[in-house]
Every structure is written in structure tokens, then in C-alpha cells.
Write an enzyme that holds these catalytic residues in place. Structure first.
Site, PDB file in Angstrom:
ATOM      1  CB  CYS A   8      29.691  39.482  40.917  1.00  0.00           C
ATOM      2  SG  CYS A   8      30.930  38.740  39.835  1.00  0.00           S
ATOM      3  NE  ARG A  14      31.767  40.495  44.131  1.00  0.00           N
ATOM      4  CZ  ARG A  14      31.073  41.608  44.117  1.00  0.00           C
ATOM      5  NH1 ARG A  14      30.452  42.000  45.213  1.00  0.00           N
ATOM      6  NH2 ARG A  14      30.984  42.336  43.019  1.00  0.00           N
ATOM      7  CG  ASP A 124      34.392  43.150  44.143  1.00  0.00           C
ATOM      8  OD1 ASP A 124      35.162  42.184  43.962  1.00  0.00           O
ATOM      9  OD2 ASP A 124      33.855  43.777  43.224  1.00  0.00           O
TER      10      ASP A 124
END
Ligand code: 4NP
Length: 159
Positions: A8, A14, A124
Site C-alpha cells: 500500500c 491496509r 484508504d
């Protein structure tokens, strides 16, 4: 051994969540010796940091360990070490492709493993604050990914 890398932007929200969740699934299925999991970030800002508080909280709530996990940046050598490189969003995917192209490594989008959703990016939570929703998406994706890895391995062993 199959080697999986989640990527990420910051490697604190994440991708470490995906790393912890997939490791937990592997443990439950007794497959920790067959599949190794890691995560990394496109950016350098959080190198050496533990997962974000929001990621730690949702993992704690679900009794999933993130012990010893610290952020690191993607490195060109990752293309030589991993069989699957999985980007959490389309920008991460583009950035990965600009770092290195290598045909025999499967670089894919995480959302391709999540059924019933027609968007391409794992939202996100660093910006949305919604760690619960991301946890649901990532759990669903990791379950599908593991099924696919097992099927692929089974096929290869049969060859
Ligand atoms: P992640 O979230 O890519 O899911 O780890 C982010 C974490 C940090 C930043 C951006 C996204 N940042 O700009 O510092």
C-alpha cells in the site's frame, strides 16, 4: 514455499492489516510453513513504525496478532523474492509497475479478490478513518486469495 507481498502507500494501515489477517488464516489452516506473507509501502515516511492505531485496534478486537510487524519500503529485490505482489489500490499498482516490470511475478489488485464489489481500490482508512469497513473487505479478499493459492498449488503438484 509461496511468498506473498501486500503493498500500500504507507505500509501502516491496509497492507499490514492484510498481512496480519492472511497470516492468521494460514495459522488456522496449519499452512504457515507453506505460505509466507509480508507487506511494504510505496512511500518511505513510516519506515520502522508499527501499524497505525486504527489497524491495531481492529486487529486487537478480532484477536489477530501483528506482533513484530514494522513498516518498510518496497525494494526492487522484492520482485525476486515474491510470487504474488498484491497492490491495495490502482495508484500503488501503477507505482509498482514504474519501479520494476517483471513478467514472471504476478502483480495484482487486492480488490480483484473481493467478490460483489465493483470498485478497484481498497479505500484508504488513513484518510477515511473507516478501519472497520476495510477490515471486512480485506478479510473477504484474503479468504479468496488463500483459496486461489491452494487451488493453484494443488494444480501444480498434480502436473
Ligand atoms: P496505507 O495508508 O497506505 O494504507 O498505509 C496511508 C498511511 C500513511 C500515509 C498515506 C496512506 N501518509 O501519507 O503518510
Amino acid at each position: 514455499m509461496i511468498n506473498v507481498l501486500f503493498v500500500c502507500l504507507g505500509n501502516i494501515c491496509r497492507s499490514p492489516m492484510a498481512e496480519a489477517i492472511l497470516k492468521n488464516l494460514l495459522e488456522k489452516e496449519g499452512l504457515t510453513n507453506q505460505v509466507s506473507v509480508d507487506s511494504a509501502g510505496i512511500g518511505h515516511w513510516h519506515i520502522g513504525n508499527p501499524p497505525h492505531k486504527g489497524t491495531r485496534t481492529i486487529l486487537d478486537q478480532n484477536k489477530i496478532s501483528y506482533e513484530g510487524m514494522l513498516a518498510r519500503q518496497v525494494d526492487e529485490s522484492d520482485w525476486d523474492r515474491f510470487d504474488y505482489i498484491i497492490a491495495m489500490d490502482t495508484q500503488n499498482m501503477e507505482d509498482l509497475r514504474s519501479i520494476r516490470e517483471k513478467n514472471n511475478v504476478q502483480v495484482s489488485l487486492f480488490m480483484d479478490y473481493v467478490d460483489d464489489e465493483d470498485f478497484s481500490d481498497v479505500p484508504d482508512p488513513y484518510f477515511t478513518g473507516n478501519f472497520d469497513y476495510v477490515y471486512e473487505l480485506i478479510t473477504a479478499g484474503c479468504e479468496k486469495l488463500l483459496t486461489e493459492i491452494k487451488e493453484q498449488q494443488f494444480k501444480e503438484e498434480k502436473l
